[in-house]
Design an enzyme around this catalytic site. Structure first.
Site, PDB file in Angstrom:
ATOM      1  N   ASP A  16      18.389  56.489 -48.404  1.00 14.56           N
ATOM      2  CA  ASP A  16      17.880  56.732 -49.759  1.00 14.56           C
ATOM      3  C   ASP A  16      18.388  55.662 -50.715  1.00 14.56           C
ATOM      4  O   ASP A  16      19.423  55.043 -50.463  1.00 14.56           O
ATOM      5  CB  ASP A  16      18.383  58.085 -50.295  1.00 14.56           C
ATOM      6  CG  ASP A  16      17.905  59.243 -49.472  1.00 14.56           C
ATOM      7  OD1 ASP A  16      16.888  59.108 -48.780  1.00 14.56           O
ATOM      8  OD2 ASP A  16      18.575  60.295 -49.524  1.00 14.56           O
TER       9      ASP A  16
HETATM   10  N1  URA Z   1      20.406  61.827 -45.448  1.00 17.70           N
HETATM   11  C1  URA Z   1      20.094  61.733 -46.742  1.00 17.70           C
HETATM   12  O1  URA Z   1      19.950  62.739 -47.422  1.00 17.70           O
HETATM   13  N2  URA Z   1      19.949  60.523 -47.279  1.00 17.70           N
HETATM   14  C2  URA Z   1      20.106  59.376 -46.585  1.00 17.70           C
HETATM   15  O2  URA Z   1      19.961  58.297 -47.136  1.00 17.70           O
HETATM   16  C3  URA Z   1      20.431  59.494 -45.224  1.00 17.70           C
HETATM   17  C4  URA Z   1      20.577  60.718 -44.682  1.00 17.70           C
END
Ligand code: URA
Length: 233
Positions: free
Chosen positions: A104
Site C-alpha cells: 500500500d
Molecule cells: N497488508 C496490507 O494491509 N497492506 C500492505 O501493504 C501489505 C499487506
C-alpha cells in the site's frame, strides 16, 4: 531474431534516437562487421554484437529488493501520485523491471522487482504460499484470542475468508504478523476485523528474504545466495 536497434536500446546503449546516431556513426559491429542498419534482424544468443568494441549482453535478468518508503504507490505509472518506479536507479530504466506484488502507499519495507516473468508469476501465484512477515503498530492490544482467530483463518468484515496466519504480540500496540497470501489491504483488514486499527505497517521478510539493514528508499540487487534461496536458476 530481433531488430538490431531494439536490441541496442534493451542493452542500455541509449534511447532510440541515441541508438540511431550510434549506428550512423559506425560504432556497432555484428560478428565483427560494422553495421549501420538498425532494422537488420539479429540473434543476440548466437551473434556477437559490439558497441565501441565492447560485447553487449542484451537485457540481463535482474532481481532487486527495495526498502519502500511511505508515500509511493506500487504501480509502474500513475497520473497523480509518485510511484515506486521513481526510486529505481535511472540506469535500470531500460531493463523493464516490474514490482512483485504490491505494498500500500503508506506501507514501508521489502518490495521486490524483477524483469524475470517466470519468477514474477511464481512469487505472486496464489498457489505459491510465500510467507510474508510484517511489523505493525496498531490501536489496542493483541491477545491470545486474536492469535487463535488468525490461526483458524479469519473472516474479514466483508465476508472474505483468509488462510490461517500467525499473529504474535510483541509489545503494547505492536505485533508481528505472518501471512501466506496477498489480498488487498490484507493485514490492515485482518487487524480491523479484530478491532485493531493499524497505524504503521512494514514488511520485513518475504519467503527467504529479509530487509536486513537496507536503508529506507534504497535498492539493491539480490545476492547470489538469495537468488538460490528463491530457486532462481
Ligand atoms: N497488508 C496490507 O494491509 N497492506 C500492505 O501493504 C501489505 C499487506
Amino acid at each position: 531474431m530481433e531488430r538490431l536497434d531494439k536490441f541496442l536500446c534493451d542493452s542500455g546503449a541509449g534511447t532510440r534516437s541515441q541508438v540511431k546516431a550510434i549506428l550512423k556513426a559506425g560504432r556497432v559491429t555484428v560478428d565483427g562487421i560494422p553495421e549501420k542498419d538498425g532494422s537488420r534482424k539479429v540473434a543476440p544468443e548466437t551473434q556477437v554484437i559490439t558497441l565501441d568494441g565492447e560485447v553487449l549482453g542484451g537485457k540481463r535478468r535482474l532481481v532487486v529488493m527495495m526498502n519502500k518508503p511511505a508515500g509511493y504507490v506500487t504501480a509502474t505509472e500513475d497520473a497523480r501520485q509518485r510511484t515506486v518506479m521513481e526510486l529505481l536507479p535511472k540506469e535500470w530504466a531500460h531493463l523493464d523491471l516490474k514490482p512483485v506484488g504490491r505494498l500500500d502507499k503508506d506501507t514501508e519495507g521489502l518490495l521486490l522487482f524483477t524483469n524475470d516473468g517466470d519468477l514474477l508469476h511464481r512469487l505472486i501465484s496464489p498457489r505459491q504460499e510465500v510467507p510474508k512477515v510484517y511489523y505493525a503498530r496498531h490501536e489496542g492490544q493483541a491477545g491470545e484470542a486474536d492469535a487463535a482467530a488468525f490461526a483458524a483463518g479469519l473472516t474479514l468484515r466483508d465476508g472474505t475468508v483468509c488462510r490461517p496466519a500467525v499473529l504474535e504480540p510483541i509489545g503494547p500496540g505492536e505485533s508481528r504478523i505472518t501471512v501466506c497470501e496477498g489480498k488487498y489491504h490484507q493485514v490492515r483488514r485482518m487487524m480491523a476485523s479484530r478491532g485493531m486499527t493499524v497505524t504503521y505497517l512494514e514488511r520485513r521478510q518475504e519467503g527467504p528474504l529479509s530487509l536486513g539493514d537496507l536503508p529506507r528508499g534504497q535498492v539493491r540487487e539480490l545476492l547470489p545466495e538469495e537468488l538460490l534461496a528463491l530457486a532462481v536458476k
